[in-house]
Write a protein that holds these residues in place. Sequence first.
Motif, mmCIF file in Angstrom:
data_model
loop_
_atom_site.group_PDB
_atom_site.id
_atom_site.type_symbol
_atom_site.label_atom_id
_atom_site.label_comp_id
_atom_site.label_asym_id
_atom_site.label_seq_id
_atom_site.Cartn_x
_atom_site.Cartn_y
_atom_site.Cartn_z
ATOM 1 N N ARG A 1 32.293 36.865 44.381
ATOM 2 C CA ARG A 1 30.878 36.575 44.106
ATOM 3 C C ARG A 1 30.165 37.849 43.661
ATOM 4 N N GLY A 2 29.579 37.786 42.455
ATOM 5 C CA GLY A 2 28.881 38.935 41.900
ATOM 6 C C GLY A 2 29.785 39.869 41.120
ATOM 7 N N GLY A 3 31.094 39.589 41.089
ATOM 8 C CA GLY A 3 32.035 40.460 40.395
ATOM 9 C C GLY A 3 32.546 39.834 39.112
ATOM 10 N N ALA A 4 33.500 40.500 38.488
ATOM 11 C CA ALA A 4 34.058 40.041 37.221
ATOM 12 C C ALA A 4 35.284 39.166 37.455
ATOM 13 N N LEU A 5 35.647 38.386 36.430
ATOM 14 C CA LEU A 5 36.862 37.572 36.490
ATOM 15 C C LEU A 5 38.096 38.463 36.414
ATOM 16 N N THR A 6 39.079 38.151 37.230
ATOM 17 C CA THR A 6 40.330 38.908 37.228
ATOM 18 C C THR A 6 41.500 37.927 37.119
ATOM 19 N N PRO A 7 42.351 38.082 36.107
ATOM 20 C CA PRO A 7 43.528 37.208 36.026
ATOM 21 C C PRO A 7 44.560 37.599 37.081
ATOM 22 N N VAL A 8 45.126 36.606 37.760
ATOM 23 C CA VAL A 8 46.126 36.830 38.798
ATOM 24 C C VAL A 8 47.263 35.842 38.568
ATOM 25 N N LYS A 9 48.492 36.302 38.741
ATOM 26 C CA LYS A 9 49.640 35.417 38.617
ATOM 27 C C LYS A 9 49.495 34.262 39.609
ATOM 28 N N ALA A 10 49.765 33.059 39.131
ATOM 29 C CA ALA A 10 49.561 31.875 39.964
ATOM 30 C C ALA A 10 50.322 31.962 41.273
ATOM 31 N N GLU A 11 51.537 32.493 41.229
ATOM 32 C CA GLU A 11 52.345 32.547 42.446
ATOM 33 C C GLU A 11 51.864 33.636 43.419
ATOM 34 N N GLU A 12 50.943 34.499 42.959
ATOM 35 C CA GLU A 12 50.468 35.596 43.809
ATOM 36 C C GLU A 12 49.067 35.355 44.365
ATOM 37 N N ILE A 13 48.397 34.274 43.936
ATOM 38 C CA ILE A 13 46.981 34.102 44.265
ATOM 39 C C ILE A 13 46.735 33.915 45.763
ATOM 40 N N VAL A 14 47.598 33.169 46.442
ATOM 41 C CA VAL A 14 47.384 32.945 47.879
ATOM 42 C C VAL A 14 47.476 34.268 48.634
ATOM 43 N N ALA A 15 48.462 35.075 48.318
ATOM 44 C CA ALA A 15 48.617 36.374 48.976
ATOM 45 C C ALA A 15 47.431 37.285 48.651
ATOM 46 N N LYS A 16 46.969 37.224 47.387
ATOM 47 C CA LYS A 16 45.855 38.077 46.975
ATOM 48 C C LYS A 16 44.578 37.702 47.717
ATOM 49 N N VAL A 17 44.295 36.409 47.801
ATOM 50 C CA VAL A 17 43.097 35.953 48.517
ATOM 51 C C VAL A 17 43.183 36.323 49.988
ATOM 52 N N THR A 18 44.346 36.110 50.577
ATOM 53 C CA THR A 18 44.531 36.441 51.990
ATOM 54 C C THR A 18 44.336 37.938 52.233
ATOM 55 N N GLU A 19 44.784 38.760 51.295
ATOM 56 C CA GLU A 19 44.620 40.214 51.407
ATOM 57 C C GLU A 19 43.142 40.597 51.366
ATOM 58 N N ILE A 20 42.393 39.992 50.447
ATOM 59 C CA ILE A 20 40.956 40.287 50.318
ATOM 60 C C ILE A 20 40.226 39.929 51.611
ATOM 61 N N ILE A 21 40.546 38.773 52.160
ATOM 62 C CA ILE A 21 39.896 38.342 53.404
ATOM 63 C C ILE A 21 40.272 39.278 54.551
ATOM 64 N N GLY A 22 41.524 39.677 54.592
ATOM 65 C CA GLY A 22 41.980 40.583 55.654
ATOM 66 C C GLY A 22 41.291 41.926 55.609
ATOM 67 N N ARG A 23 41.054 42.442 54.403
ATOM 68 C CA ARG A 23 40.375 43.746 54.272
ATOM 69 C C ARG A 23 38.931 43.669 54.754
ATOM 70 N N ALA A 24 38.313 42.508 54.593
ATOM 71 C CA ALA A 24 36.901 42.366 54.952
ATOM 72 C C ALA A 24 36.693 42.147 56.442
ATOM 73 N N GLU A 25 37.732 41.734 57.150
ATOM 74 C CA GLU A 25 37.565 41.414 58.576
ATOM 75 C C GLU A 25 37.638 42.650 59.453
#
Length: 576
Positions: free
Chosen positions: A552-576
Amino acid sequence: MRWTQTLIPTLKETPAEAEIASHKLLLRAGLVRKLSGGLYTFLPLGVRALRKIERIVREEMNRAGALEVLMPALQPPEIWQKSGRYETASDVLLKARDRAKKEWVLGPTHEEVITTLVAGEINSYRQMPKNFYQIQTKFRDEIRPRFGLMRAKEFIMKDAYSFDATDELAQVSYQKMYDAYARIFQRCGLKAIPVEADTGIIGGKFSHEFMVPAETGENEVVYCEGCNYAANIEKAMSQGPAVKTHKLAPPADEPHHPAKFPTPGVVTIEALTKAPHNVPAERQIKTLVYLVDSKLVLLLLRGDDQLNEAKLISALGTGNLRPATAEEIFAAMGANPGSLGAVHVTKIPIYADSLLCDATGMTTGANEDGFHFRNVSINRDIPVNHWVDLRSVRLGEACGNCGKPLKVQRAIEVGHVFKLGTKYSEKLEAFFLDESGKQRPAVMGCYGIGVTRTLQAVIEQSHDKDGVVWPLSVAPYTVCITPLSVTPGGPVMTLAEKIYGELEARGVDVILDDRDERPGVKFKDSELVGFPIRVGIGEKSLAKGEVELKLRGGALTPVKAEEIVAKVTEIIGRAE
């Protein structure tokens, strides 16, 4: 959750009733709907955000050792009469009558209830310290509900009450709550400033408010960047303005007594500053007449200062006061407002602001319509009974601690902690036996957080032109999956369902936007509601084996479909 299975009634246009950004977004993002003035229904997204704030509050209260209880919202007026607040808080009390015509109070707060409980359950110092809290609906008879959840007749509040055997131990409990509040607001993504505050109708020895800076806030915070001093405007103190009254020497040719001079038609401070009189406001004494506990008092301030009623209440020790009427003033003073003064007045108590101490060469009303006195010396000519701080601090005045210029910032109050002392325990008989067997009143503290107000404060402090910018900790949903095609069994929807299932399995709060809408509508709604993470899936990107990740508020970033779940989980983990 699938978008089509819930209710998110977003609005393109802002309802006319909404005055501030957060109120507009509460309505436009489909979080709440107004039932009546000061009454709101929380819709599914609003409830989810509210519950996340409540969870944070509950976790930190438990961590600080507080015990959760749940007290009745309906309270007998007798306990309010016993505490004395049935009268002093009468302007905010909502009342109801049952079928037997018995009166009840709808609780705006619960000091009386919890103290009554403790009076019957705790009788020894060995049972303390104790701190009880609840998260519950409160009711207040607001004269003018406004700004959505900021000032409502019904709201959700976390209130806690500590009971200790000694004042020193009560301070320990107070500090625990103070620290817990700092953690709560930090976890909610809020920048909240603790400031010294007036205790108001709650009473007690001292208190701190937790303020969220916001230009639309109803409160003013005075702070110093040099030494971290901060207080609300009702409590703030300073070294006074740059020009001190007592340093302004009177003209050498003035006589050593007050001199009366005609001022026909001059009835305001500003009028006296103009020709032909040309008396600067800082050279004038403003005289106010108040009725306090049915008796008149005179209040004196410098002409360029404003009375701070909270300070007046603190100085007088009572909230039972009001400005005197013109009729009451004339009967007592023999003059109308605009010509009043305190020179040689002895029959009415005089409270003078400390800034006037030792002032000379001043001008004030002569208690005769159309006349003023000049060359007034406070110490010589006015029999002041009490010197007190009555004025509101102004921008740029010198900090009382370090001397640097003070700043003033509007803010939203989201939390308040009070050290109450024995005010309620004495009146409601919450006594205990100390180590020597002597009966003593419990030393109390009380601690409140406006949960619904905190929700709106998050939005007020964190939004942009497109909508809400939720912190991950309180967002209704953390991730919004946005397939641009919702054809069942199609490649886009198949991948969307797969990502949705995997994120749910990992405990992520995720919503799947399965509406058959244009991409622009989906994207705008996602931005408006403010989901922190959006995963966009379209046929073009999918042809390259990619999806689009957007914070939210950032730019679009292309991510490999098979990596998106891990990427999202990583982002959430960094914020907690």
